[in-house]
Design an enzyme around this catalytic site. Structure first.
Site, PDB file in Angstrom:
ATOM      1  N   LYS A  10     -15.142 -21.343  -3.806  1.00  0.00           N
ATOM      2  CA  LYS A  10     -16.413 -20.899  -3.943  1.00  0.00           C
ATOM      3  C   LYS A  10     -16.968 -20.073  -4.937  1.00  0.00           C
ATOM      4  O   LYS A  10     -18.105 -19.954  -5.518  1.00  0.00           O
ATOM      5  CB  LYS A  10     -16.905 -20.102  -2.685  1.00  0.00           C
ATOM      6  N   ASP A  40     -21.050 -19.058   5.711  1.00  0.00           N
ATOM      7  CA  ASP A  40     -20.019 -18.940   6.921  1.00  0.00           C
ATOM      8  C   ASP A  40     -18.845 -18.068   6.478  1.00  0.00           C
ATOM      9  O   ASP A  40     -17.935 -17.857   7.236  1.00  0.00           O
ATOM     10  CB  ASP A  40     -19.319 -20.422   7.061  1.00  0.00           C
TER      11      ASP A  40
END
Length: 411
Positions: free
Chosen positions: A76, A121
């Site tokens: 990410k 998340d």
């Protein structure tokens, strides 16, 4: 569950998809991210796993290890920061802001009242918070009811304001959009929705860097792909789209087969492939693979996967845990590897297919297959990792360090 894509396009990379993802944009993203301190832009390891290949009955297995991308511990780190930079540059075009200056925090005064927000998340929110902290803008992260405190604390450590919402990931996406509209904040999400595509596109272009590195590390040429199959995680589809787009444009008609893997309880991409149009997940959207626990696919990513992904499949949580343990154990030929819950999906998917002769044949897997796996994260939730593997990540990494020289295992 496993299905082959009836709508796959066996064609050169279409011009309409180049408008979403293209090699030039990925290369530019790669150049810009090199200015962000702490991120590894020299390339994460591409491990070769001959022991596992022999055990599985295929010719070759390589694993791209994104756990070392940055202190964030996941892939990410490639998406949110580049999307934030592009968003700011679009917001102030008259200033000709550079990625170098932004990542160095030289425009903090300009950005003092600029705030970004996203649902997460865990990993995307942590990456956005870290990038916002470096650049000097405000950051709000919305987490849903199932996000554990350990992940919440990891995000807060980068200075983000945390808002916890009820429901699952998809509902937290809605809450982030509502808060953004109410407060004049800017959404930096890795999933698209109606009227919101620019930022998710930028996120996916960042993810394409993984495939760009693999092309170099595996010494691929346009006419020769080092891999026959690529197993990649599902989720909302952004990572899969980034990998598919980069390798499809580079190899054109010689691209590998792509197998998209997601949790059984969060099967939105699988269901979309079966229906031939976007569908919601049929399960609880709760999985130990937290980064993949998404009930709705990104429409922008689906444009890529609908024509570019060959197969879609689901795995259950126990298969992911077993894959984590296999990776951590290593063997006489392969190093012990720390692979997180979501990162293990590709390995788990490959193992599941190879145990089912009919599906193995349908996927074209045989003794000559050369497989690429992508481990998207390390132990981003250390307590969860230890509970799954039965050993702390630090212990696994110590065994890895004591293993044979890395030059014998990586390209």
């Amino acid at each position: 569950m496993f299905t082959s894509n009836r709508h796959i396009a066996h064609s050169p990379y279409p011009d309409r998809l180049k408008e979403i993802l293209n090699i030039a944009a990925v290369n530019e993203s790669r150049e810009w991210l090199a200015f962000w301190p702490g991120i590894n832009m020299a390339g994460t390891p591409l491990w070769t796993l001959p022991g596992l290949a022999q055990q599985f009955g295929v010719a070759h297995i390589s694993l791209k290890d994104e756990s070392t991308r940055s202190p964030l511990g996941s892939f990410k780190a490639l998406g949110a920061p580049i999307a934030l930079v592009r968003l700011i540059k679009r917001r102030w075009p008259e200033h000709a802001l550079s990625a170098d200056d932004l990542f160095a925090g030289r425009h903090r005064d300009l950005l003092a009242h600029f705030t970004v927000i996203s649902a997460t998340d865990g990993n995307h929110g942590k990456a956005l918070a870290a990038a916002a902290q470096a650049i000097g803008c405000g950051c709000v992260i919305v987490i849903h009811a199932n996000v554990i405190a350990e992940r919440e604390q990891a995000i807060a450590a980068y200075g983000a304001r945390i808002v916890r919402s009820a429901g699952n990931y998809d509902q937290s996406v809605e809450e982030a959009a509502r808060l953004a509209a109410q407060n004049g904040w800017h959404v930096v999400s890795d999933t698209s929705y109606e009227g919101y595509e620019d930022v998710p596109r930028d996120v996916m272009q960042g993810y394409g860097i993984i495939a760009a590195e693999v092309i170099e590390q595996a010494k691929c040429t346009p006419d020769h792909c080092a891999f026959t199959h690529v197993f990649v995680q599902g989720g909302v589809g952004g990572l899969a789209a980034g990998i598919v787009g980069q390798l499809w444009e580079f190899h054109q008609l010689r691209r590998p087969r792509f197998v998209v893997v997601e949790p059984q309880e969060a099967d939105c991409l699988y269901q979309s492939a079966v229906a031939g149009r976007l569908k919601k997940a049929t399960g609880s959207v709760d999985s130990i693979m937290a980064g993949l626990a998404c009930g709705e696919a990104s429409p922008l990513a689906w444009k890529m996967l609908e024509k570019g992904a060959d197969h879609f499949m689901t795995i259950d949580d126990s298969e992911a845990v077993q894959a984590m343990r296999v990776a951590a154990a290593g063997n006489v030929f392969d190093p012990p590897l720390v692979i997180g819950e979501s990162g293990a999906a590709g390995l788990a998917g490959l193992h599941a297919l190879l145990r089912q002769p009919a599906l193995k044949a349908e996927a074209g897997l045989d003794a000559q297959s050369r497989v690429l796996l992508i481990s998207t994260e390390g132990a981003t939730a250390p307590s969860v990792y230890e509970a799954c593997v039965g050993e702390a990540a630090e212990s696994v990494l110590a065994r890895q360090a004591a293993w044979l020289p890395p030059s014998s295992t990586t390209r």
